[in-house]
Design a protein around this motif. Sequence first.
Motif, PDB file in Angstrom:
ATOM      1  N   LYS A  84      10.051  -0.140 -16.838  1.00 25.27           N
ATOM      2  CA  LYS A  84      11.487   0.643 -16.275  1.00 25.27           C
ATOM      3  C   LYS A  84      10.923   1.795 -15.519  1.00 25.27           C
ATOM      4  CE  LYS A  84      13.929  -0.989 -19.755  1.00 25.27           C
ATOM      5  NZ  LYS A  84      14.961  -1.343 -20.818  1.00 25.27           N
ATOM      6  N   ASN A  85       9.871   2.641 -15.683  1.00 30.65           N
ATOM      7  CA  ASN A  85       9.539   3.941 -15.040  1.00 30.65           C
ATOM      8  C   ASN A  85       8.571   3.721 -14.283  1.00 30.65           C
ATOM      9  OD1 ASN A  85      11.425   5.821 -16.782  1.00 30.65           O
ATOM     10  ND2 ASN A  85       9.454   5.219 -18.211  1.00 30.65           N
ATOM     11  N   LEU A  86       8.067   2.353 -13.300  1.00 35.12           N
ATOM     12  CA  LEU A  86       6.931   2.296 -12.603  1.00 35.12           C
ATOM     13  C   LEU A  86       8.238   2.356 -10.969  1.00 35.12           C
ATOM     14  CD1 LEU A  86       4.645   1.719 -11.138  1.00 35.12           C
ATOM     15  CD2 LEU A  86       5.890  -1.199 -11.223  1.00 35.12           C
ATOM     16  N   ASN A  87       7.171   3.392 -10.507  1.00 34.76           N
ATOM     17  CA  ASN A  87       8.420   3.752  -8.771  1.00 34.76           C
ATOM     18  C   ASN A  87       7.803   3.294  -7.490  1.00 34.76           C
ATOM     19  OD1 ASN A  87       6.202   6.363  -8.237  1.00 34.76           O
ATOM     20  ND2 ASN A  87       7.587   6.759  -9.987  1.00 34.76           N
ATOM     21  N   GLU A  88       6.279   2.294  -7.899  1.00 38.94           N
ATOM     22  CA  GLU A  88       5.137   2.488  -6.681  1.00 38.94           C
ATOM     23  C   GLU A  88       4.096   1.231  -6.919  1.00 38.94           C
ATOM     24  OE1 GLU A  88       3.142   4.715  -3.604  1.00 38.94           O
ATOM     25  OE2 GLU A  88       2.985   6.381  -4.859  1.00 38.94           O
ATOM     26  N   ILE A  89       3.849   0.270  -5.751  1.00 32.19           N
ATOM     27  CA  ILE A  89       2.501  -0.417  -6.154  1.00 32.19           C
ATOM     28  C   ILE A  89       1.538   0.357  -4.969  1.00 32.19           C
ATOM     29  CG2 ILE A  89       1.298  -2.032  -6.549  1.00 32.19           C
ATOM     30  CD1 ILE A  89       3.649  -3.365  -7.949  1.00 32.19           C
ATOM     31  N   ARG A  90       0.720   1.079  -4.433  1.00 32.17           N
ATOM     32  CA  ARG A  90      -0.037   1.337  -3.606  1.00 32.17           C
ATOM     33  C   ARG A  90      -0.908   0.204  -3.237  1.00 32.17           C
ATOM     34  NH1 ARG A  90      -2.884   6.130  -6.066  1.00 32.17           N
ATOM     35  NH2 ARG A  90      -2.582   6.080  -7.383  1.00 32.17           N
ATOM     36  N   GLY A  91      -0.717  -0.423  -2.054  1.00 29.69           N
ATOM     37  CA  GLY A  91      -1.427  -1.234  -1.446  1.00 29.69           C
ATOM     38  C   GLY A  91      -0.881  -2.685  -1.933  1.00 29.69           C
ATOM     39  N   LEU A  92       0.173  -2.999  -2.139  1.00 28.46           N
ATOM     40  CA  LEU A  92       1.108  -4.021  -2.571  1.00 28.46           C
ATOM     41  C   LEU A  92       1.007  -4.246  -0.939  1.00 28.46           C
ATOM     42  CD1 LEU A  92       2.953  -5.883  -3.738  1.00 28.46           C
ATOM     43  CD2 LEU A  92       4.756  -4.815  -3.684  1.00 28.46           C
ATOM     44  N   ASP A  93       1.190  -3.749  -0.029  1.00 27.86           N
ATOM     45  CA  ASP A  93       1.821  -4.316   1.366  1.00 27.86           C
ATOM     46  C   ASP A  93      -0.194  -5.151   1.775  1.00 27.86           C
ATOM     47  OD1 ASP A  93       0.734  -1.638   1.619  1.00 27.86           O
ATOM     48  OD2 ASP A  93       1.242  -2.338   3.868  1.00 27.86           O
ATOM     49  N   ARG A  94      -0.656  -5.541   1.690  1.00 27.74           N
ATOM     50  CA  ARG A  94      -2.256  -5.720   1.634  1.00 27.74           C
ATOM     51  C   ARG A  94      -2.460  -6.399   1.313  1.00 27.74           C
ATOM     52  NH1 ARG A  94      -6.143   0.203   2.763  1.00 27.74           N
ATOM     53  NH2 ARG A  94      -7.128  -2.546   3.513  1.00 27.74           N
ATOM     54  N   LEU A  95      -1.449  -7.200  -0.058  1.00 30.76           N
ATOM     55  CA  LEU A  95      -2.379  -8.242  -0.950  1.00 30.76           C
ATOM     56  C   LEU A  95      -2.062  -9.549  -0.223  1.00 30.76           C
ATOM     57  CD1 LEU A  95      -1.218  -6.529  -3.952  1.00 30.76           C
ATOM     58  CD2 LEU A  95      -3.794  -6.635  -3.484  1.00 30.76           C
ATOM     59  N   GLU A  96      -2.878  -9.849   0.796  1.00 28.51           N
ATOM     60  CA  GLU A  96      -2.505 -11.584   2.082  1.00 28.51           C
ATOM     61  C   GLU A  96      -2.729 -12.997   1.087  1.00 28.51           C
ATOM     62  OE1 GLU A  96      -4.760 -10.683   5.390  1.00 28.51           O
ATOM     63  OE2 GLU A  96      -4.070  -8.872   5.930  1.00 28.51           O
ATOM     64  N   SER A  97      -3.143 -12.461  -0.098  1.00 25.97           N
ATOM     65  CA  SER A  97      -3.155 -13.551  -1.151  1.00 25.97           C
ATOM     66  C   SER A  97      -2.105 -14.030  -2.096  1.00 25.97           C
ATOM     67  CB  SER A  97      -4.470 -14.192  -2.356  1.00 25.97           C
ATOM     68  OG  SER A  97      -5.766 -14.301  -1.222  1.00 25.97           O
TER      69      SER A  97
END
Length: 349
Positions: free
Chosen positions: A241-254
């Motif tokens: 509930k407090n998570l506001n970001e996943i860095r690098g998500l846009d580069r997980l091509e699999s």
Amino acid sequence: MLLKLEELDASNCSNLGVIPSNIEKRSSLRILRLDWTDIRSLPTSICGLPHLQTLELQGCKKLQFLPELPSSLVSLRVTCKPMETFLNLPSLINLKVLLLFYWPKLLKIPKDIVKLAKLETLTLDDINISSLPMELGALSRLKELTIIDCEQIQCLPTLPSSLIILHLRHCSSMNRLPDLSNLKNLSELKIWRCLELIDIQGLGRLELLIDLDLYGRESLETLPDLSNLKKLRKIDTSECKNLNEIRGLDRLESLEYLNMSECKSLERLPDLSRLEMLKELKLSQCQKLREIEGLEALKSLNRVYLTWCTALERIPDLSSLTDLDVLDLGGCEKLGEISGCNSLFRFYR
């Protein structure tokens, strides 16, 4: 009688309380299943079964004592509710699978667990330990470690680099993990409802990780950069509930599956257009999320769940997503015009 018997399954024979003392006469016995029976102990003669490989005693809540077990044993599953003394580990030189359930009187795992040199799978479920021995890291063949409902355990020692699967569930006092970057073979990491655990050191360097499941980590605010996890196929951070970001998500091509439902602090996502393998997207009840960039480029997308994203103001034209079967927008109060939904198999609003 039955002297050549190789497998005996008496599971769920709830009135069974005694195993015959002459069981060693069944010297061909390889598998003995006694789950959910009322046995209180096993006869000492069980050590005379030279070919016994599997012994299952799950749900035997009256079991008070285990004698020395045959060294041939490969798999042991046991519920230990009344038991106070631990197993004689040094004799189990061939043991590969050890599953221990509901052992409230056990306060620590002995150091000689390191003598189980062939151990590959270890499960500790509802056991009253506060830590694991440092020697656990020396189990060089251990591939799977599962710890469930061990509410007193606070930390883990350095883990063996051989691990492929690590599951931690409902360990409410756990506040620290070792640096995981040595787990070069880890493919599956599941950490559920470990509410005190804030940081996961080394997560961004688990380059063989396929499945990352962090369900219910309410204290988690951010994750390290995941862009190096090129094999990652599944991410589940639902109810963080407090998570506001996943860095690098846009580069997980699999990536094929992304579930961030009930991440109530999440305000924005990076452009998702590079996630060409993504098949299922769940963002329900992300109540601060305003838009989702790149959605229209995800040609493999099959199911999208955005229910009760009450701040969501727009989604792009999805008419090019020919594989999209389900689009659920129920409760998206601010959402205006929705384009490209005519061919959907299921469209909810």
